[in-house]
Scaffold this motif. Structure first.
Motif, PDB file in Angstrom:
ATOM      1  N   SER A 125       0.819  -1.212   0.000  1.00 15.94           N
ATOM      2  CA  SER A 125       0.000   0.000   0.000  1.00 15.94           C
ATOM      3  C   SER A 125       0.854   1.264   0.000  1.00 15.94           C
ATOM      4  O   SER A 125       0.346   2.360  -0.257  1.00 15.94           O
ATOM      5  N   VAL A 126       2.150   1.128   0.287  1.00 19.52           N
ATOM      6  CA  VAL A 126       3.043   2.284   0.359  1.00 19.52           C
ATOM      7  C   VAL A 126       3.700   2.569  -0.985  1.00 19.52           C
ATOM      8  O   VAL A 126       3.783   3.706  -1.435  1.00 19.52           O
ATOM      9  N   ARG A 127       4.190   1.508  -1.649  1.00 16.55           N
ATOM     10  CA  ARG A 127       4.830   1.686  -2.964  1.00 16.55           C
ATOM     11  C   ARG A 127       4.725   0.384  -3.745  1.00 16.55           C
ATOM     12  O   ARG A 127       4.665  -0.709  -3.152  1.00 16.55           O
ATOM     13  N   PRO A 128       4.685   0.484  -5.068  1.00 18.74           N
ATOM     14  CA  PRO A 128       4.584  -0.733  -5.880  1.00 18.74           C
ATOM     15  C   PRO A 128       5.860  -1.563  -5.831  1.00 18.74           C
ATOM     16  O   PRO A 128       6.956  -1.039  -5.654  1.00 18.74           O
ATOM     17  N   HIS A 129       5.680  -2.858  -6.012  1.00 24.50           N
ATOM     18  CA  HIS A 129       6.791  -3.799  -6.096  1.00 24.50           C
ATOM     19  C   HIS A 129       6.635  -4.563  -7.408  1.00 24.50           C
ATOM     20  O   HIS A 129       6.083  -5.666  -7.443  1.00 24.50           O
ATOM     21  N   ALA A 130       7.136  -3.950  -8.477  1.00 31.54           N
ATOM     22  CA  ALA A 130       6.958  -4.537  -9.801  1.00 31.54           C
ATOM     23  C   ALA A 130       7.559  -5.934  -9.909  1.00 31.54           C
ATOM     24  O   ALA A 130       7.091  -6.762 -10.700  1.00 31.54           O
ATOM     25  N   TRP A 131       8.583  -6.213  -9.118  1.00 31.71           N
ATOM     26  CA  TRP A 131       9.228  -7.526  -9.182  1.00 31.71           C
ATOM     27  C   TRP A 131       8.293  -8.646  -8.764  1.00 31.71           C
ATOM     28  O   TRP A 131       8.523  -9.818  -9.105  1.00 31.71           O
ATOM     29  N   LEU A 132       7.193  -8.300  -8.081  1.00 31.33           N
ATOM     30  CA  LEU A 132       6.230  -9.304  -7.642  1.00 31.33           C
ATOM     31  C   LEU A 132       5.155  -9.590  -8.683  1.00 31.33           C
ATOM     32  O   LEU A 132       4.252 -10.395  -8.442  1.00 31.33           O
ATOM     33  N   ALA A 145       3.030 -14.965  -7.100  1.00 29.32           N
ATOM     34  CA  ALA A 145       1.718 -14.636  -6.546  1.00 29.32           C
ATOM     35  C   ALA A 145       1.556 -15.019  -5.070  1.00 29.32           C
ATOM     36  O   ALA A 145       0.924 -14.284  -4.304  1.00 29.32           O
ATOM     37  N   PRO A 146       2.135 -16.133  -4.601  1.00 25.72           N
ATOM     38  CA  PRO A 146       1.965 -16.494  -3.189  1.00 25.72           C
ATOM     39  C   PRO A 146       2.532 -15.473  -2.199  1.00 25.72           C
ATOM     40  O   PRO A 146       2.132 -15.468  -1.036  1.00 25.72           O
ATOM     41  N   VAL A 147       3.472 -14.633  -2.637  1.00 27.34           N
ATOM     42  CA  VAL A 147       4.027 -13.630  -1.720  1.00 27.34           C
ATOM     43  C   VAL A 147       3.677 -12.209  -2.170  1.00 27.34           C
ATOM     44  O   VAL A 147       4.283 -11.252  -1.714  1.00 27.34           O
ATOM     45  N   ARG A 148       2.676 -12.096  -3.036  1.00 25.10           N
ATOM     46  CA  ARG A 148       2.258 -10.777  -3.509  1.00 25.10           C
ATOM     47  C   ARG A 148       1.204 -10.195  -2.557  1.00 25.10           C
ATOM     48  O   ARG A 148       0.031 -10.044  -2.858  1.00 25.10           O
ATOM     49  N   ARG A 149       1.672  -9.902  -1.377  1.00 25.67           N
ATOM     50  CA  ARG A 149       0.853  -9.248  -0.352  1.00 25.67           C
ATOM     51  C   ARG A 149       1.779  -8.547   0.617  1.00 25.67           C
ATOM     52  O   ARG A 149       2.994  -8.715   0.573  1.00 25.67           O
TER      53      ARG A 149
END
Length: 279
Positions: free
Chosen positions: A14-21, A27-31
């Motif tokens: 919610s603070v900044r995007p993480h394009a590497w995800l 997907a399992p750690v895209r939170r």
């Protein structure tokens, strides 16, 4: 035996995007993952202190991590990011709040395999050394020759190799990685993290036996007094939970003496990152 987890991350989407995800396999750690999420598993594994490591090439993230560490009883130090190629690395480091113990750049993503040999990078690394900080090497095996040149050229700087330089564990291929690790370990200013192994193995079917040949190389070449445990949580969750990662490290170090295990699980991290005053 006190334990330090010398390598973990947090991120707040919610603070900044993480394009590497964005990759489907991640997907399992895209939170969002917080220190509160880590606290329970770390305590269950006997971990009393940690080193929080940068994720993004973003000075704002580093400042946020330092603020997290200042308010946490768990985090003993932060390995942050700065632009090593900037003209005033020393000034940038001096302006950061307390808690920084090291610097890292994602060399693994640099297309130039000799990126570490650039004159502007070397100038920045010299400033890191002058500030009394360590530098984490995040490299792939083909980038190890440049890493060897760099640690040789900067004997005054403490280097910490992350994730064994990500050898091809799933393929079981020791060479040419092993020979390069042997050459790197011959430099006394380099430490190595026993971390990131499960995600270089077969995520679904790995066993400790798959990790053992690679762990044995770093334990033999660096010695336990220059090897430190790191979970690489939450990235490790792609292949294993925190408890299983910690248990695998225990199995891999079972043949060491009590004092050698004490180094791997705490003493080495204290020395490499100068954590004594923080614990």
């Amino acid at each position: 035996m006190s334990r330090i987890d010398a390598h973990h991350h947090v991120w707040d989407l919610s603070v900044r995007p993480h394009a590497w995800l964005d990759s489907a396999k991640l997907a399992p750690v895209r939170r969002t993952f917080t220190l509160d999420d880590l606290a329970g598993p770390a305590a269950a594994a006997g971990v009393e202190a940690t080193v929080l490591v940068q994720v993004l090439p973003d000075l704002g993230e580093t400042r946020e991590f330092l603020a997290l560490a200042a308010g946490s009883e768990l985090v003993a130090g932060v390995v942050g990011w700065i632009d090593l190629t900037a003209p005033d690395v020393a000034g940038t480091l001096a302006a950061l709040p307390p808690g920084l113990v090291g610097v890292r750049h994602g060399v693994q993503s640099e297309p130039d395999p000799a990126w570490l040999n650039r004159s502007d990078v070397r100038r920045g690394l010299a400033a890191v050394a002058a500030a009394g900080l360590a530098y984490d090497l995040l490299t792939l095996p083909h980038q190890l020759p440049a890493a060897i040149d760099t640690v040789t050229a900067l004997p005054e700087l403490t280097f910490v190799l992350d994730h064994l330089s990500k050898p091809p564990i799933a393929a079981g291929e020791l060479e040419p990685w092993r020979g390069r690790i042997r050459e790197l370990a011959a430099r006394p200013n380099v430490y190595c993290k026993l971390s990131g192994m499960v995600t270089e193995a077969d995520w679904e079917g790995w066993q400790v036996a798959d990790l053992r040949p690679f762990a044995e190389v770093v334990l033999e070449e660096f010695g336990p007094d220059r090897v430190m445990f790191g979970s690489d949580w939450p990235v490790c969750l792609l292949a294993a939970g925190y408890e299983r990662v910690a248990g695998a490290a225990d199995e891999l170090c079972a043949g060491l003496s009590e004092s050698e295990r004490a180094d791997v699980f705490a003493g080495t991290a204290r020395r490499a990152y100068r954590l004594q005053s923080r614990l």
